[in-house]
Design a protein around this motif. Structure first.
Motif, PDB file in Angstrom:
ATOM      1  N   ALA A  98      -9.835  -2.164 -16.845  1.00 30.77           N
ATOM      2  CA  ALA A  98      -9.321  -3.491 -16.789  1.00 30.77           C
ATOM      3  C   ALA A  98      -7.779  -3.625 -16.424  1.00 30.77           C
ATOM      4  CB  ALA A  98      -9.124  -3.951 -18.167  1.00 30.77           C
ATOM      5  N   GLN A  99      -7.004  -2.152 -16.766  1.00 28.72           N
ATOM      6  CA  GLN A  99      -5.465  -2.266 -16.103  1.00 28.72           C
ATOM      7  C   GLN A  99      -5.840  -1.966 -14.614  1.00 28.72           C
ATOM      8  OE1 GLN A  99      -3.707   0.992 -17.846  1.00 28.72           O
ATOM      9  NE2 GLN A  99      -1.837   0.865 -16.684  1.00 28.72           N
ATOM     10  N   VAL A 100      -6.569  -1.110 -14.066  1.00 24.22           N
ATOM     11  CA  VAL A 100      -6.215  -1.040 -12.632  1.00 24.22           C
ATOM     12  C   VAL A 100      -7.147  -2.037 -11.915  1.00 24.22           C
ATOM     13  CG1 VAL A 100      -7.438   0.680 -10.657  1.00 24.22           C
ATOM     14  CG2 VAL A 100      -6.424   1.409 -12.853  1.00 24.22           C
ATOM     15  N   LEU A 101      -8.039  -2.528 -12.285  1.00 27.90           N
ATOM     16  CA  LEU A 101      -8.684  -3.753 -11.638  1.00 27.90           C
ATOM     17  C   LEU A 101      -7.874  -5.272 -11.548  1.00 27.90           C
ATOM     18  CD1 LEU A 101     -12.438  -3.214 -12.277  1.00 27.90           C
ATOM     19  CD2 LEU A 101     -11.424  -2.743 -10.313  1.00 27.90           C
ATOM     20  N   GLY A 102      -6.978  -5.113 -12.706  1.00 27.68           N
ATOM     21  CA  GLY A 102      -6.407  -6.313 -12.885  1.00 27.68           C
ATOM     22  C   GLY A 102      -5.140  -6.419 -12.085  1.00 27.68           C
ATOM     23  N   ALA A 103      -4.842  -5.101 -11.338  1.00 35.45           N
ATOM     24  CA  ALA A 103      -3.726  -5.050 -10.494  1.00 35.45           C
ATOM     25  C   ALA A 103      -3.873  -5.484  -9.188  1.00 35.45           C
ATOM     26  CB  ALA A 103      -2.830  -3.689 -10.540  1.00 35.45           C
ATOM     27  N   GLU A 104      -2.731  -6.204  -8.534  1.00 40.28           N
ATOM     28  CA  GLU A 104      -3.192  -6.816  -7.194  1.00 40.28           C
ATOM     29  C   GLU A 104      -3.061  -5.591  -6.169  1.00 40.28           C
ATOM     30  OE1 GLU A 104      -0.882 -10.110  -4.186  1.00 40.28           O
ATOM     31  OE2 GLU A 104      -0.127  -9.797  -6.107  1.00 40.28           O
ATOM     32  N   ARG A 105      -2.398  -4.622  -6.477  1.00 42.58           N
ATOM     33  CA  ARG A 105      -2.291  -3.492  -5.370  1.00 42.58           C
ATOM     34  C   ARG A 105      -3.857  -2.938  -5.422  1.00 42.58           C
ATOM     35  NH1 ARG A 105      -1.489   1.982  -5.690  1.00 42.58           N
ATOM     36  NH2 ARG A 105      -0.276   2.706  -3.724  1.00 42.58           N
ATOM     37  N   THR A 106      -4.548  -2.972  -6.191  1.00 41.65           N
ATOM     38  CA  THR A 106      -5.888  -2.446  -6.018  1.00 41.65           C
ATOM     39  C   THR A 106      -6.746  -2.980  -5.095  1.00 41.65           C
ATOM     40  OG1 THR A 106      -5.714  -1.561  -8.508  1.00 41.65           O
ATOM     41  CG2 THR A 106      -7.781  -1.798  -7.710  1.00 41.65           C
ATOM     42  N   TRP A 107      -6.624  -4.393  -5.476  1.00 39.76           N
ATOM     43  CA  TRP A 107      -7.454  -5.233  -4.657  1.00 39.76           C
ATOM     44  C   TRP A 107      -6.958  -5.100  -2.975  1.00 39.76           C
ATOM     45  CZ3 TRP A 107     -11.875  -6.320  -6.408  1.00 39.76           C
ATOM     46  CH2 TRP A 107     -12.108  -6.306  -7.625  1.00 39.76           C
TER      47      TRP A 107
END
Length: 582
Positions: A81-90
């Motif tokens: 949830a933390q990583v996928l919620g970050a804009e940088r990940t996408w």
């Protein structure tokens, strides 16, 4: 004789049950049942490669993922949830998919005209040009990255473009590395298509473009989709290219896995990025397998007529010439600039290969790293062949049992997975699993060739499968009918084909192991580093001598790899299936 055979009693005929022996099949039926492969022999043959994949691939990758999703032994998905919620990940995911898609489209766009020229037209030097197109695919990714740095950096022939360390440079390097997959895979099918269908369309009034679009393209579509999915797979896992070109933009999923594990040591975040990368791999492998199965059912004519080049072929010839320039220019620039230093033209950079480079105190010299690479690659080669040959035999057997066929397909897909799973994931997985469990084994250096063997295994299997698939199954059945044991059938029927294909397989294993970079960065000790690791280390240090040594080391690595592949190519079996090695 014919009359005597015609009057032969039913109970004396092969395959007929004798009276009084109900339920006991004749010898011929027993041989067919044994040919089904459901028995101790094939189970034993599967043990070694399956155990190899389980210990050296499944366990390390699972250990890496578990360290991220269950750090304390308790299942916890909060990191997702933390990583996928970050804009940088996408943004990282978008750049990974975007660069891979762009490189795939460019590879197909340039590769189709080149395949037409090299496989559907006849001209002097065609075999030589086919070999030139193949060269980039066998080069280590580190060499490809260094070559494009030499081409696009200030002082290079294209330094004025400002493309050095940009996403465009990465896409060009990916096209350079993977376009030969399209040329060879599509070209091999194109060479066998029946040209009379397109000619009939032309006679009926269709233009050349319409005949190609409505007749030839549908027949080539499975091969194009299969090649494109493989290119996308390779581009999404091109860690060495992206790393040597400076990780431009937001980087890729692979470089983020590396950064999270090495720089930030955040295993939970690295696990999330590994899952994303693994999903991309599974999708590409699935599409490739589906397209490859359809490609095998395309209409083919083995003795298709190959006309000479004509003026009407000017457009595809121009595209093929541009591709040749893309291939030759980076390599030529790398070689030429390796002979230039602050002292002028000469062998200064090559003389420095006996040192560790400017700014280093002690450590592995480039010459020592080359020796280490060769020794490790030899160990990895025999490990790969030990697992790859039984796998190729299993994957080319024609089983009649549905269970066996399903298991065979599952094994085929599992073998392909190391192609796309990040070598960084595999390397760090070795650290948290095998090295943690057996530190003395890691200290001995045995883990490095094992990791390289995992990376090379899919290519070795793919180079052996077309050769073994050419074995007529009736030969095996005839040998079994005559009373040959499974060992004798294997040695006398399959053995000669294995020996014919093992040369190319060994070449792939050695070349891949020699240039492997991602996993080796985690496992090589400071006193026993490999040449790709040392080259990247030199690129990351300031100083003209370090840069010159990196260029010279890359040339040495490229020459050694190409020499091995040329020797193995001479041992490659000619004929059907030869082009299907990759």
């Amino acid at each position: 004789m014919r009359r005597t055979l015609a009057r032969r009693p039913d109970h004396d005929r092969p395959g007929h049950d004798h009276p009084g022996r109900a339920g006991q099949p004749a010898p011929q039926r027993r041989s067919r049942r044994s040919a089904d492969g459901i028995g101790a022999w094939w189970l034993l043959a599967a043990v070694l490669p399956v155990a190899f994949l389980a210990v050296f691939f499944a366990w390390p990758v699972a250990a890496m993922l578990l360290r991220g999703i269950a750090p304390e032994g308790v299942f916890d998905l909060s990191a997702f949830a933390q990583v996928l919620g970050a804009e940088r990940t996408w943004r990282i995911l978008g750049q990974t998919l975007g660069m891979a898609a762009a490189a795939t489209v460019c590879s197909v766009t340039v590769g189709l005209p080149a395949a037409f020229v090299l496989y559907r037209r006849r001209f002097p030097g065609r075999a030589v040009l086919r070999g030139v197109v193949t060269v980039p695919f066998v080069l280590p990714t580190v060499v490809v990255g260094v070559a494009f740095r030499a081409l696009l950096s200030p002082g290079g022939p294209l330094g004025f473009t400002g493309l050095d360390q940009t996403t465009t440079a990465v896409v060009l390097a990916m096209v350079f590395f993977n376009v030969s997959v399209v040329v060879r895979q599509v070209g091999a099918m194109w060479a066998g298509l029946d040209p009379r269908q397109a000619e009939a369309a032309r006679v009926l009034g269709a233009s050349g473009w319409r005949a190609w679009r409505t007749v030839t393209l549908p027949q080539l579509a499975p091969a194009i989709v299969s090649a494109a999915s493989l290119v996308f797979l390779f581009c999404s896992a091109a860690f060495g290219i992206v790393q040597t070109l400076g990780r431009p933009g937001h980087g890729t999923l692979e470089t983020e896995v590396w950064a999270q594990t090495v720089v930030f040591f955040d295993l939970r975040a690295a696990a999330v990025f590994s899952v994303l990368q693994f999903a991309v791999v599974l999708a590409a492998v699935g599409v490739s397998g589906w397209a490859a199965s359809r490609a095998g059912r395309a209409l083919r004519l083995q003795d298709a007529r190959v006309p000479p080049l004509s003026r009407a072929d000017a457009a595809p010839v121009a595209v093929a010439a541009a591709l040749g320039l893309l291939i030759v220019l980076p390599i030529a620039t790398l070689v030429v600039r390796s002979f230039h230093s602050a002292e002028g033209w000469g062998l200064h950079n090559y003389r420095l290969l006996t040192t560790a480079g400017a700014g280093f105190t002690g450590g592995t010299t480039v010459a020592e790293a080359l020796e280490h690479s060769v020794k490790i690659a030899l160990d990895a080669t025999w490990l790969t062949l030990l697992a790859g040959v039984p796998l190729a035999l299993l994957l080319t057997r024609r089983f009649r049992s549905r269970t066996a066929v399903r298991a065979q397909r599952a094994l085929d897909g599992a073998v392909m997975l190391p192609l796309g799973v990040s070598a960084v994931t595999v390397g760090f997985g070795f650290v948290v699993s095998l090295r943690a469990q057996w530190p003395e084994l890691a200290a001995s250096g045995a883990l490095v060739p094992a990791a390289q063997a995992v990376v090379a295994l899919p290519l070795v299997v793919r180079s052996l499968v077309p050769v073994l698939a050419a074995v007529d199954p009736r030969l095996r059945e005839a040998a079994q009918t005559l009373g040959a044991s499974p060992w004798r059938v294997l040695l006398t029927v399959d053995g000669p084909f294995v020996l014919r294909g093992v040369g190319l397989a060994a070449g792939f294993a050695f070349a891949v192991s020699l240039g492997e970079f991602g996993a080796t960065t985690f496992l090589a000790s400071p006193d026993y580093q490999t040449l790709p690791v040392v080259i990247v280390r030199l690129l990351g240090r300031p100083g003209a001598d370090n840069y010159g040594m990196a260029l010279a080391g890359a040339v040495v690595l490229a020459v050694l790899t190409a020499a091995v592949m040329i020797m193995c190519e001479r041992l490659r079996p000619r004929g059907a299936g030869a082009e299907g090695a990759w």
